[in-house]
Design a protein around this motif. Structure first.
Motif, mmCIF file in Angstrom:
data_model
loop_
_atom_site.group_PDB
_atom_site.id
_atom_site.type_symbol
_atom_site.label_atom_id
_atom_site.label_comp_id
_atom_site.label_asym_id
_atom_site.label_seq_id
_atom_site.Cartn_x
_atom_site.Cartn_y
_atom_site.Cartn_z
ATOM 1 N N ARG A 150 0.793 -1.077 -0.127
ATOM 2 C CA ARG A 150 -0.059 0.001 -0.012
ATOM 3 C C ARG A 150 1.005 1.267 -0.003
ATOM 4 O O ARG A 150 0.559 2.139 -0.594
ATOM 5 C CB ARG A 150 -0.916 -0.079 1.235
ATOM 6 N N MET A 151 1.807 1.278 0.953
ATOM 7 C CA MET A 151 2.594 2.548 0.928
ATOM 8 C C MET A 151 3.570 2.750 -0.519
ATOM 9 O O MET A 151 3.660 3.880 -0.774
ATOM 10 C CB MET A 151 3.681 2.128 2.255
ATOM 11 N N ASN A 152 4.087 1.689 -1.042
ATOM 12 C CA ASN A 152 4.878 1.969 -2.426
ATOM 13 C C ASN A 152 3.758 2.343 -3.272
ATOM 14 O O ASN A 152 4.252 2.983 -4.332
ATOM 15 C CB ASN A 152 5.708 0.687 -2.404
ATOM 16 N N PHE A 153 2.594 1.875 -3.171
ATOM 17 C CA PHE A 153 1.670 2.341 -4.187
ATOM 18 C C PHE A 153 1.351 3.798 -4.136
ATOM 19 O O PHE A 153 1.387 4.501 -5.093
ATOM 20 C CB PHE A 153 0.377 1.405 -4.141
ATOM 21 N N VAL A 154 1.145 4.264 -2.873
ATOM 22 C CA VAL A 154 0.620 5.698 -2.684
ATOM 23 C C VAL A 154 2.099 6.311 -3.112
ATOM 24 O O VAL A 154 1.884 7.642 -3.853
ATOM 25 C CB VAL A 154 0.351 5.851 -1.181
ATOM 26 N N HIS A 155 3.222 5.918 -2.852
ATOM 27 C CA HIS A 155 4.458 6.728 -3.460
ATOM 28 C C HIS A 155 4.243 6.891 -4.844
ATOM 29 O O HIS A 155 4.657 7.794 -5.751
ATOM 30 C CB HIS A 155 5.732 6.137 -2.948
ATOM 31 N N ALA A 156 4.012 5.747 -5.651
ATOM 32 C CA ALA A 156 3.992 5.814 -7.086
ATOM 33 C C ALA A 156 2.909 6.571 -7.427
ATOM 34 O O ALA A 156 2.880 7.240 -8.527
ATOM 35 C CB ALA A 156 3.782 4.462 -7.478
ATOM 36 N N PHE A 157 1.746 6.373 -6.894
ATOM 37 C CA PHE A 157 0.741 7.234 -7.441
ATOM 38 C C PHE A 157 0.791 8.821 -7.340
ATOM 39 O O PHE A 157 0.700 9.405 -8.320
ATOM 40 C CB PHE A 157 -0.542 6.946 -6.322
ATOM 41 N N LEU A 158 1.592 9.407 -6.213
ATOM 42 C CA LEU A 158 1.755 10.699 -6.160
ATOM 43 C C LEU A 158 2.771 11.058 -6.946
ATOM 44 O O LEU A 158 2.883 12.212 -7.577
ATOM 45 C CB LEU A 158 2.038 10.911 -4.694
ATOM 46 N N LYS A 159 3.902 10.217 -7.240
ATOM 47 C CA LYS A 159 5.002 10.482 -7.951
ATOM 48 C C LYS A 159 4.372 10.754 -9.635
ATOM 49 O O LYS A 159 4.947 11.478 -10.283
ATOM 50 C CB LYS A 159 5.982 9.619 -7.963
ATOM 51 N N SER A 160 3.506 9.947 -9.890
ATOM 52 C CA SER A 160 2.780 9.818 -11.410
ATOM 53 C C SER A 160 2.296 11.446 -11.439
ATOM 54 O O SER A 160 1.965 11.682 -12.551
ATOM 55 C CB SER A 160 1.989 8.992 -11.422
ATOM 56 N N LYS A 161 1.777 11.972 -10.368
ATOM 57 C CA LYS A 161 1.276 13.489 -10.618
ATOM 58 C C LYS A 161 2.471 14.360 -10.152
ATOM 59 O O LYS A 161 2.002 15.823 -10.134
ATOM 60 C CB LYS A 161 0.142 13.532 -9.379
ATOM 61 N N GLY A 162 3.701 13.934 -10.134
ATOM 62 C CA GLY A 162 4.635 15.063 -9.944
ATOM 63 C C GLY A 162 4.907 15.646 -8.498
ATOM 64 O O GLY A 162 5.200 16.583 -8.424
ATOM 65 N N ILE A 163 4.210 14.847 -7.590
ATOM 66 C CA ILE A 163 4.182 15.137 -6.155
ATOM 67 C C ILE A 163 5.057 14.450 -5.329
ATOM 68 O O ILE A 163 5.184 13.458 -5.393
ATOM 69 C CB ILE A 163 2.635 15.054 -5.652
ATOM 70 N N GLN A 164 6.150 15.122 -4.842
ATOM 71 C CA GLN A 164 6.729 14.550 -3.845
ATOM 72 C C GLN A 164 6.378 14.384 -2.547
ATOM 73 O O GLN A 164 5.502 14.886 -1.952
ATOM 74 C CB GLN A 164 7.999 15.466 -3.388
ATOM 75 N N SER A 165 6.488 12.937 -2.086
ATOM 76 C CA SER A 165 5.909 12.414 -0.733
ATOM 77 C C SER A 165 6.828 12.027 0.282
ATOM 78 O O SER A 165 8.021 11.511 -0.267
ATOM 79 C CB SER A 165 4.765 11.451 -1.240
ATOM 80 N N PHE A 166 6.500 11.977 1.480
ATOM 81 C CA PHE A 166 7.352 11.645 2.578
ATOM 82 C C PHE A 166 6.542 10.799 3.736
ATOM 83 O O PHE A 166 5.316 11.136 3.714
ATOM 84 C CB PHE A 166 8.024 12.910 3.265
ATOM 85 N N HIS A 167 7.102 9.676 3.855
ATOM 86 C CA HIS A 167 6.400 8.881 4.576
ATOM 87 C C HIS A 167 6.881 8.309 6.232
ATOM 88 O O HIS A 167 8.241 8.089 6.059
ATOM 89 C CB HIS A 167 6.306 7.284 3.936
ATOM 90 N N VAL A 168 6.215 8.615 7.215
ATOM 91 C CA VAL A 168 6.653 8.024 8.478
ATOM 92 C C VAL A 168 5.869 7.065 8.916
ATOM 93 O O VAL A 168 4.888 7.007 8.818
ATOM 94 C CB VAL A 168 6.559 9.205 9.362
ATOM 95 N N TYR A 169 6.464 5.937 9.669
ATOM 96 C CA TYR A 169 5.912 4.710 9.953
ATOM 97 C C TYR A 169 6.588 4.197 10.992
ATOM 98 O O TYR A 169 7.879 4.190 11.294
ATOM 99 C CB TYR A 169 6.081 3.901 8.637
ATOM 100 N N CYS A 170 5.542 4.030 12.027
ATOM 101 C CA CYS A 170 6.116 3.459 13.295
ATOM 102 C C CYS A 170 6.540 2.260 13.136
ATOM 103 O O CYS A 170 6.021 1.183 12.655
ATOM 104 C CB CYS A 170 5.051 3.661 14.544
ATOM 105 N N GLU A 171 7.835 1.769 14.107
ATOM 106 C CA GLU A 171 8.108 0.611 13.906
ATOM 107 C C GLU A 171 7.183 -0.371 14.576
ATOM 108 O O GLU A 171 6.577 -0.054 15.818
ATOM 109 C CB GLU A 171 9.665 0.408 14.665
ATOM 110 N N HIS A 172 7.222 -1.580 13.922
ATOM 111 C CA HIS A 172 6.198 -2.536 14.746
ATOM 112 C C HIS A 172 6.958 -3.856 15.288
ATOM 113 O O HIS A 172 7.787 -4.309 14.467
ATOM 114 C CB HIS A 172 5.181 -3.149 13.560
ATOM 115 N N TYR A 173 6.684 -4.310 16.138
ATOM 116 C CA TYR A 173 7.466 -5.446 16.727
ATOM 117 C C TYR A 173 7.516 -6.723 16.180
ATOM 118 O O TYR A 173 8.480 -7.503 16.166
ATOM 119 C CB TYR A 173 6.866 -5.812 18.200
#
Length: 230
Positions: A150-173
């Motif tokens: 899901r996260m990599n799709f969102v990155h690719a989706f926004l990149k296709s629109k010319g939009i830079q995205s930054f993702h923060v994701y809490c470590e999971h045990y």
């Protein structure tokens, strides 16, 4: 790089919305009607001199966050996006109209959730469905797999629109990071952060199960600026 010509759009759950901060709490303990101006997106906007649209939705699962990102209609060439992804164990199932048919959080199994989160469902039968799902079908590894895709799709989706995205994701045990990092595309801007070291240092007002407080939001905004916008 100067950021003052950009509009910052943020997506996430209540941790981005600012639930429990002084300007974002209803009398019943639920979140306020609009996102907090004291939450980390507004603070980050001040630190980077960007206008801010906090498009987060309290209570969101990661699937809901992804759908919100796709459905958002106010992107332009000067948009930059920061996404704080939620807990992997939240699950949403949509019906054929694109509406949530079933939205599940482990917190529904006890009395932590404000009443409005029950969406007029009968608590007994609904809890039985949730208990069955989390005890029988939910697996942390599978939830993380879904999230990486899901996260990599969102990155690719926004990149296709010319939009830079930054993702923060809490470590999971339960993460097998050496395996799951294989899913990350090369130019994904991702920071895996520690809940206790990088965010949660005080409590908001929504006791007895409070969200992160104002100092926590200030800390996270400072960290996000350091990670991505310095």
């Amino acid at each position: 790089m100067g950021w003052n010509s950009y509009k910052l759009v943020t997506f996430g759950c209540s941790f981005t919305y600012g639930h429990g901060l002084a300007d974002c709490m209803a009398e019943d303990g639920s979140n306020g009607p609009t996102a907090s101006k004291r939450a980390w997106p507004s603070i980050l906007g001040g630190l980077t001199d960007m206008q801010v649209d906090n498009a987060s939705i309290a209570g969101s699962s990661n699937l809901m966050i992804a759908k919100t990102i796709v459905d958002y209609s106010k992107y332009d060439k000067n948009t930059v996006v920061v996404i704080m992804w939620s807990h992997n164990d939240r699950e949403t199932i949509y019906n054929d109209k694109g509406e949530p048919k079933l939205h599940m959080l482990p917190g529904f199994l006890d009395d932590r959730m404000p009443k409005r989160f029950w969406h007029n469902k009968e608590e007994g039968p609904f809890k039985k469905i949730i208990k069955t799902y989390y005890e029988t079908y939910h697996e942390g590894w599978n939830a993380t797999l879904n999230q990486m895709i899901r996260m990599n799709f969102v990155h690719a989706f926004l990149k296709s629109k010319g939009i830079q995205s930054f993702h923060v994701y809490c470590e999971h045990y339960h993460e097998d990071f050496n395996y799951f990092k294989k899913f990350n595309v090369r130019d994904l801007n991702l920071k895996r952060f520690s809940w206790s070291d990088h965010f949660r240092i005080d409590d908001a007002l929504d006791v007895p199960n409070p969200h992160p407080g104002p100092n926590s939001h200030a800390l996270l905004a400072t960290n996000i600026r350091r990670w991505f916008f310095s």
